[in-house]
Design an enzyme around this catalytic site. Structure first.
Site, PDB file in Angstrom:
ATOM      1  N   GLY A   1      31.517 -62.868  11.654  1.00  0.00           N
ATOM      2  CA  GLY A   1      31.926 -64.222  12.016  1.00  0.00           C
ATOM      3  C   GLY A   1      30.807 -65.219  11.792  1.00  0.00           C
ATOM      4  O   GLY A   1      29.904 -64.983  10.993  1.00  0.00           O
TER       5      GLY A   1
ATOM      6  N   LEU B   1      31.096 -67.942  10.225  1.00  0.00           N
ATOM      7  CA  LEU B   1      31.216 -68.048   8.764  1.00  0.00           C
ATOM      8  C   LEU B   1      30.503 -69.284   8.234  1.00  0.00           C
ATOM      9  O   LEU B   1      30.551 -70.352   8.837  1.00  0.00           O
ATOM     10  CB  LEU B   1      32.694 -68.114   8.360  1.00  0.00           C
ATOM     11  CG  LEU B   1      33.575 -66.923   8.736  1.00  0.00           C
ATOM     12  CD1 LEU B   1      34.949 -67.075   8.089  1.00  0.00           C
ATOM     13  CD2 LEU B   1      32.943 -65.592   8.331  1.00  0.00           C
ATOM     14  N   HIS B   2      29.827 -69.122   7.114  1.00  0.00           N
ATOM     15  CA  HIS B   2      29.202 -70.248   6.419  1.00  0.00           C
ATOM     16  C   HIS B   2      29.558 -70.128   4.942  1.00  0.00           C
ATOM     17  O   HIS B   2      30.289 -69.207   4.533  1.00  0.00           O
ATOM     18  CB  HIS B   2      27.690 -70.285   6.661  1.00  0.00           C
ATOM     19  CG  HIS B   2      26.984 -68.996   6.353  1.00  0.00           C
ATOM     20  ND1 HIS B   2      26.871 -68.492   5.084  1.00  0.00           N
ATOM     21  CD2 HIS B   2      26.385 -68.085   7.169  1.00  0.00           C
ATOM     22  CE1 HIS B   2      26.215 -67.363   5.112  1.00  0.00           C
ATOM     23  NE2 HIS B   2      25.915 -67.076   6.380  1.00  0.00           N
TER      24      HIS B   2
ATOM     25  N   GLY C   1      28.119 -69.009   2.467  1.00  0.00           N
ATOM     26  CA  GLY C   1      27.865 -67.701   1.854  1.00  0.00           C
ATOM     27  C   GLY C   1      29.076 -66.775   2.004  1.00  0.00           C
ATOM     28  O   GLY C   1      29.524 -66.146   1.032  1.00  0.00           O
ATOM     29  N   HIS C   2      29.636 -66.716   3.233  1.00  0.00           N
ATOM     30  CA  HIS C   2      30.830 -65.891   3.445  1.00  0.00           C
ATOM     31  C   HIS C   2      32.001 -66.427   2.616  1.00  0.00           C
ATOM     32  O   HIS C   2      32.794 -65.655   2.059  1.00  0.00           O
ATOM     33  CB  HIS C   2      31.251 -65.913   4.917  1.00  0.00           C
ATOM     34  CG  HIS C   2      30.233 -65.360   5.856  1.00  0.00           C
ATOM     35  ND1 HIS C   2      29.544 -66.140   6.744  1.00  0.00           N
ATOM     36  CD2 HIS C   2      29.779 -64.092   6.042  1.00  0.00           C
ATOM     37  CE1 HIS C   2      28.717 -65.391   7.454  1.00  0.00           C
ATOM     38  NE2 HIS C   2      28.833 -64.146   7.045  1.00  0.00           N
TER      39      HIS C   2
ATOM     40  N   GLY D   1      27.228 -59.644   0.253  1.00  0.00           N
ATOM     41  CA  GLY D   1      26.298 -60.629  -0.319  1.00  0.00           C
ATOM     42  C   GLY D   1      24.993 -59.970  -0.742  1.00  0.00           C
ATOM     43  O   GLY D   1      24.465 -59.098  -0.040  1.00  0.00           O
TER      44      GLY D   1
ATOM     45  N   ASP E   1      21.659 -59.441   1.576  1.00  0.00           N
ATOM     46  CA  ASP E   1      21.414 -58.234   2.380  1.00  0.00           C
ATOM     47  C   ASP E   1      21.334 -57.033   1.445  1.00  0.00           C
ATOM     48  O   ASP E   1      22.172 -56.124   1.482  1.00  0.00           O
ATOM     49  CB  ASP E   1      22.528 -58.062   3.422  1.00  0.00           C
ATOM     50  CG  ASP E   1      22.495 -59.192   4.441  1.00  0.00           C
ATOM     51  OD1 ASP E   1      21.425 -59.443   5.005  1.00  0.00           O
ATOM     52  OD2 ASP E   1      23.537 -59.836   4.638  1.00  0.00           O
TER      53      ASP E   1
ATOM     54  N   SER F   1      22.189 -68.530   5.796  1.00  0.00           N
ATOM     55  CA  SER F   1      22.207 -67.497   6.831  1.00  0.00           C
ATOM     56  C   SER F   1      22.623 -68.163   8.124  1.00  0.00           C
ATOM     57  O   SER F   1      22.307 -69.346   8.347  1.00  0.00           O
ATOM     58  CB  SER F   1      20.797 -66.908   6.979  1.00  0.00           C
ATOM     59  OG  SER F   1      20.657 -66.303   8.243  1.00  0.00           O
TER      60      SER F   1
HETATM   61  O1  PAF Z   1      26.622 -58.232   6.990  1.00  0.00           O
HETATM   62  C1  PAF Z   1      27.255 -58.257   8.062  1.00  0.00           C
HETATM   63  O2  PAF Z   1      27.751 -59.284   8.505  1.00  0.00           O
HETATM   64  C2  PAF Z   1      27.408 -56.966   8.855  1.00  0.00           C
HETATM   65  O3  PAF Z   1      26.269 -56.165   8.770  1.00  0.00           O
HETATM   66  C3  PAF Z   1      28.681 -56.163   8.494  1.00  0.00           C
HETATM   67  C4  PAF Z   1      28.643 -55.682   7.047  1.00  0.00           C
HETATM   68  C5  PAF Z   1      29.907 -57.032   8.703  1.00  0.00           C
HETATM   69  C6  PAF Z   1      28.786 -54.927   9.392  1.00  0.00           C
HETATM   70  O4  PAF Z   1      28.851 -55.284  10.732  1.00  0.00           O
END
Ligand code: PAF
Length: 283
Positions: A29, A31-32, A34-35, A147, A150, A185
């Protein structure tokens, strides 16, 4: 768009679309942009897009970090709707970890135990690997999107998917950056304007090393020292500047093939990570 809170509900809902391609974006959650770039990629490439929102307690080493993690579900749902998500899966902690839960997916070796694994404790990637496995088994997507910021999480997920034979393609989308180059982030919102300025030394260090590699430098120690100088001058405290194989995380003292350069640095109380893949001689 449908919002579902249970695995049984999710499976029943997805039963009707099993013949279609499902793209899945797991998130915690807050969300920005990037998501949203992951969700847009999933939307463009699949018939059905599933987004999960679950703040996974198992991957936090620090309870105060878990408590402080932003929870913005209503805003997240609005953003999900705006990019055409079909299903939001938002389970409670008890749904993911019911009473008696006793199983952990544990990826071993440098890929999970070095860098972020060493700093955040072995439990961190066990927590990530366990929840990602559970989510993949619940959704059974054709493609799952992560992404590139990470990078170590991506390598751990790739490893577990191969080792456990989970039939999913892992798609990695480029790091989403603000106009000034800072990797997006959810932690960036906690930076003061002055700290944000200092944080820009991280993309500056990555860019300087990319330039040095393009000019022919292949010695990791020399490149590390260049990056560390830039981070220090910029007022960030580097935790590590590492040069590793992008899949195995084995250190690369000399750049002979594409190498992941990963940085973790503290700006005040905020810990930031970023990375780039360096290709010596443009190969
Ligand atoms: O990158 C994330 O937001 C978390 O590590 C993930 C992949 C949703 C697992 O909880």
């Amino acid at each position: 768009m449908t919002i579902i809170h249970t695995v049984a509900g999710l499976r029943a809902h997805l039963e009707d679309v099993r013949g279609h391609s499902i793209g899945f974006v797991p998130t915690m959650g807050a969300l920005h942009e990037g998501h949203l770039s992951l969700l847009r990629a999933a939307r463009a490439e699949n018939d059905v897009v599933v987004l999960s929102i679950f703040v996974n307690p198992a991957q936090f080493d620090d309870p105060s970090d878990l408590a402080a993690y932003p929870r913005t579900i209503e805003h997240d749902v609005e953003l999900a709707r705006s990019v055409g998500v079909d299903v939001v899966f938002a389970p409670d902690v008890d749904e993911v970890y019911p009473d008696g839960f006793a199983t952990s997916v544990s990826v071993r070796g440098l890929v999970a135990e070095t860098l972020e694994g060493a700093r955040r404790g072995a439990g961190h990637f066990d927590g990530v690997a366990t929840v990602v496995t559970k989510l993949l088994m619940a959704v059974l997507p054709r493609v799952a999107y992560f992404g590139a910021k990470d990078a170590q999480q991506v390598a751990v997920v790739r490893r577990l998917v191969v080792d456990l034979g989970i039939p999913v393609r892992i798609a990695v989308c480029p790091t989403s950056r603000d106009d000034d180059g800072l990797a997006r982030s959810s932690r960036n919102t906690r930076l003061s304007p002055e700290e944000r300025d200092r944080a820009l030394s991280i993309p500056r260090a990555l860019a300087a090393v990319e330039t040095a590699v393009a000019a022919g430098e292949t010695d990791a120690a020399a490149l590390r020292s260049r990056a560390t100088d830039i981070l220090g001058e910029g007022g960030t405290a580097p935790e590590y500047v590492a040069f590793v194989d992008p899949l195995t995380f084995v250190p690369a003292p000399v750049l002979e093939r594409p190498v992941l350069m990963a940085i973790a640095a503290r700006v005040g109380a905020i810990r930031l990570i970023d990375n780039t893949v360096l290709t010596p001689g443009g190969r």
